[in-house]
Design a protein around this motif. Structure first.
Motif, PDB file in Angstrom:
ATOM      1  N   ALA A  29       6.256  11.567  -7.986  1.00 25.39           N
ATOM      2  CA  ALA A  29       6.506  12.325  -6.539  1.00 25.39           C
ATOM      3  C   ALA A  29       6.585  13.801  -6.771  1.00 25.39           C
ATOM      4  O   ALA A  29       6.265  14.440  -5.879  1.00 25.39           O
ATOM      5  CB  ALA A  29       7.682  11.364  -5.897  1.00 25.39           C
ATOM      6  N   ASP A  38       0.398  15.016  -0.412  1.00 20.60           N
ATOM      7  CA  ASP A  38       0.855  13.896   0.148  1.00 20.60           C
ATOM      8  C   ASP A  38       1.827  12.815  -0.811  1.00 20.60           C
ATOM      9  O   ASP A  38       1.152  12.731  -1.888  1.00 20.60           O
ATOM     10  CB  ASP A  38       0.072  13.137   1.290  1.00 20.60           C
ATOM     11  CG  ASP A  38       1.082  12.043   1.894  1.00 20.60           C
ATOM     12  OD1 ASP A  38       2.190  12.629   2.407  1.00 20.60           O
ATOM     13  OD2 ASP A  38       0.601  10.934   2.080  1.00 20.60           O
ATOM     14  N   ASN A  40       2.980   9.437  -1.678  1.00 20.49           N
ATOM     15  CA  ASN A  40       2.713   8.031  -1.338  1.00 20.49           C
ATOM     16  C   ASN A  40       2.944   7.346  -2.605  1.00 20.49           C
ATOM     17  O   ASN A  40       2.604   7.716  -3.584  1.00 20.49           O
ATOM     18  CB  ASN A  40       1.532   7.617  -0.483  1.00 20.49           C
ATOM     19  CG  ASN A  40       0.226   8.094  -1.316  1.00 20.49           C
ATOM     20  OD1 ASN A  40      -0.166   7.255  -1.969  1.00 20.49           O
ATOM     21  ND2 ASN A  40      -0.407   9.068  -1.049  1.00 20.49           N
ATOM     22  N   LEU A  41       3.151   5.996  -2.510  1.00 20.60           N
ATOM     23  CA  LEU A  41       3.475   5.007  -3.250  1.00 20.60           C
ATOM     24  C   LEU A  41       2.143   4.563  -4.171  1.00 20.60           C
ATOM     25  O   LEU A  41       2.292   4.652  -5.400  1.00 20.60           O
ATOM     26  CB  LEU A  41       4.162   3.708  -2.890  1.00 20.60           C
ATOM     27  CG  LEU A  41       5.594   3.819  -2.352  1.00 20.60           C
ATOM     28  CD1 LEU A  41       5.851   2.555  -1.982  1.00 20.60           C
ATOM     29  CD2 LEU A  41       6.493   4.250  -3.654  1.00 20.60           C
ATOM     30  N   ARG A  42       0.967   4.680  -3.524  1.00 18.76           N
ATOM     31  CA  ARG A  42      -0.059   4.293  -4.220  1.00 18.76           C
ATOM     32  C   ARG A  42      -0.550   5.457  -5.075  1.00 18.76           C
ATOM     33  O   ARG A  42      -0.813   5.140  -6.209  1.00 18.76           O
ATOM     34  CB  ARG A  42      -1.204   4.075  -3.273  1.00 18.76           C
ATOM     35  CG  ARG A  42      -2.462   3.645  -3.885  1.00 18.76           C
ATOM     36  CD  ARG A  42      -3.787   3.380  -2.636  1.00 18.76           C
ATOM     37  NE  ARG A  42      -3.281   2.088  -2.051  1.00 18.76           N
ATOM     38  CZ  ARG A  42      -3.724   0.940  -2.221  1.00 18.76           C
ATOM     39  NH1 ARG A  42      -4.382   0.685  -3.539  1.00 18.76           N
ATOM     40  NH2 ARG A  42      -3.364  -0.237  -1.660  1.00 18.76           N
ATOM     41  N   GLU A  43      -0.578   6.472  -4.671  1.00 16.68           N
ATOM     42  CA  GLU A  43      -0.856   7.756  -5.583  1.00 16.68           C
ATOM     43  C   GLU A  43       0.335   7.888  -6.886  1.00 16.68           C
ATOM     44  O   GLU A  43      -0.279   8.339  -7.735  1.00 16.68           O
ATOM     45  CB  GLU A  43      -0.852   8.928  -4.706  1.00 16.68           C
ATOM     46  CG  GLU A  43      -1.420  10.161  -5.512  1.00 16.68           C
ATOM     47  CD  GLU A  43      -2.920   9.947  -6.079  1.00 16.68           C
ATOM     48  OE1 GLU A  43      -3.282  11.012  -6.976  1.00 16.68           O
ATOM     49  OE2 GLU A  43      -3.541   9.193  -5.519  1.00 16.68           O
ATOM     50  N   ASP A  61       9.201   1.612   0.333  1.00 20.02           N
ATOM     51  CA  ASP A  61       8.251   2.365   0.966  1.00 20.02           C
ATOM     52  C   ASP A  61       8.292   4.092   0.523  1.00 20.02           C
ATOM     53  O   ASP A  61       9.075   4.287  -0.081  1.00 20.02           O
ATOM     54  CB  ASP A  61       8.227   2.380   2.521  1.00 20.02           C
ATOM     55  CG  ASP A  61       9.804   2.698   3.046  1.00 20.02           C
ATOM     56  OD1 ASP A  61      10.219   3.566   2.177  1.00 20.02           O
ATOM     57  OD2 ASP A  61      10.008   2.055   4.442  1.00 20.02           O
ATOM     58  N   LYS A  62       7.252   4.901   1.165  1.00 19.43           N
ATOM     59  CA  LYS A  62       7.492   6.151   0.957  1.00 19.43           C
ATOM     60  C   LYS A  62       8.711   6.784   1.062  1.00 19.43           C
ATOM     61  O   LYS A  62       9.210   7.700   0.180  1.00 19.43           O
ATOM     62  CB  LYS A  62       6.332   6.822   1.657  1.00 19.43           C
ATOM     63  CG  LYS A  62       6.546   8.475   1.633  1.00 19.43           C
ATOM     64  CD  LYS A  62       5.242   8.889   2.777  1.00 19.43           C
ATOM     65  CE  LYS A  62       5.572  10.505   2.861  1.00 19.43           C
ATOM     66  NZ  LYS A  62       4.180  11.054   3.648  1.00 19.43           N
TER      67      LYS A  62
END
Length: 229
Positions: A29, A38, A40-43, A61-62
């Motif tokens: 992060a 940005d 986000n959890l996926r990235e 969550d984010k």
């Protein structure tokens, strides 16, 4: 045309030890924050090299991921400030200087965390009760030192809010200038950045101007009147 951002390289799954996924996701992060991307959890999962669902073991969550980044950022900052104050002489001036140097060590030595620190409002860090509490304690400590210093003649007199603003603005500005590459562009890139920052802080603490700046007076200080028909 804006400069294109270079893609962030993904780390292999072997880049972290199992059991340290939470810390690896926080680091991911920070990399996203530092690159202006940005969060986000996926990235974050992609950067760490795990499946998209893996982060949900630790963060719902984010916002939860950003709250963890906020808390780790503040812990590191407070540890730097606390250590500096513990080692500083008891006088207000010495302790304010110690706080300033701690801020600069954090900004220059923990640049990823400082970038997050600088974007605290935008990233929602103030939604974290821990972050708000620890941040306010630091600000209150600075206020107390300024007031005591003013009473003892060690700190410039004036509105507490303005003196506080000037104190924080200077070290924050130095930190931003370093992480944005200004030191190097000014020909200071080969020097120890903390030593450069300390010299600049000394100029600020001693007072930049040796003579009072002249103030415009009378009609000349106003914009010329428009006499056209």
């Amino acid at each position: 045309m804006s400069e294109r951002r270079r893609p962030i390289a993904k780390k292999s799954p072997s880049a972290y030890h199992h059991g340290h996924l939470r810390e690896a996701l926080i680091a991911a992060a920070l990399r996203l924050i530092g690159s202006g991307e940005d969060v986000n959890l996926r990235e974050a999962a992609r950067l760490v090299g795990v499946s998209p669902g893996a982060p949900f073991r630790h963060f719902r969550d984010k916002a939860a991921l950003l709250a963890a980044v906020a808390e780790e950022t503040m812990r590191r900052f407070r540890r730097e400030v606390g250590g500096a104050l513990d080692a500083a002489p008891a006088t207000p001036a010495a302790r304010i200087h110690a706080m300033a140097m701690a801020y600069l060590r954090f900004a220059l030595g923990e640049s990823a965390y400082f970038r997050a620190f600088a974007r605290a409002g935008e990233l929602g860090f103030f939604d974290s009760d821990f972050y708000k509490k620890e941040n306010q304690e630091t600000l209150d400590s600075l206020d107390r030192l300024i007031l005591e210093g003013q009473q003892r003649g060690e700190v410039a007199s004036g509105d507490l809010r303005i003196v506080h603003l000037a104190s924080r603005a200077f070290v924050y500005g130095l930190g931003r200038m370093y992480v944005e590459g200004h030191f190097a562009r000014m020909g200071l890139g080969e020097e120890d950045p903390l030593a450069v920052a300390q010299q600049a802080l000394s100029v600020f603490e001693q007072g930049l101007l040796r003579a009072s700046p002249s103030r415009p007076r009378g009609p000349s200080s106003r914009a010329p009147r428009d006499t056209s028909p």
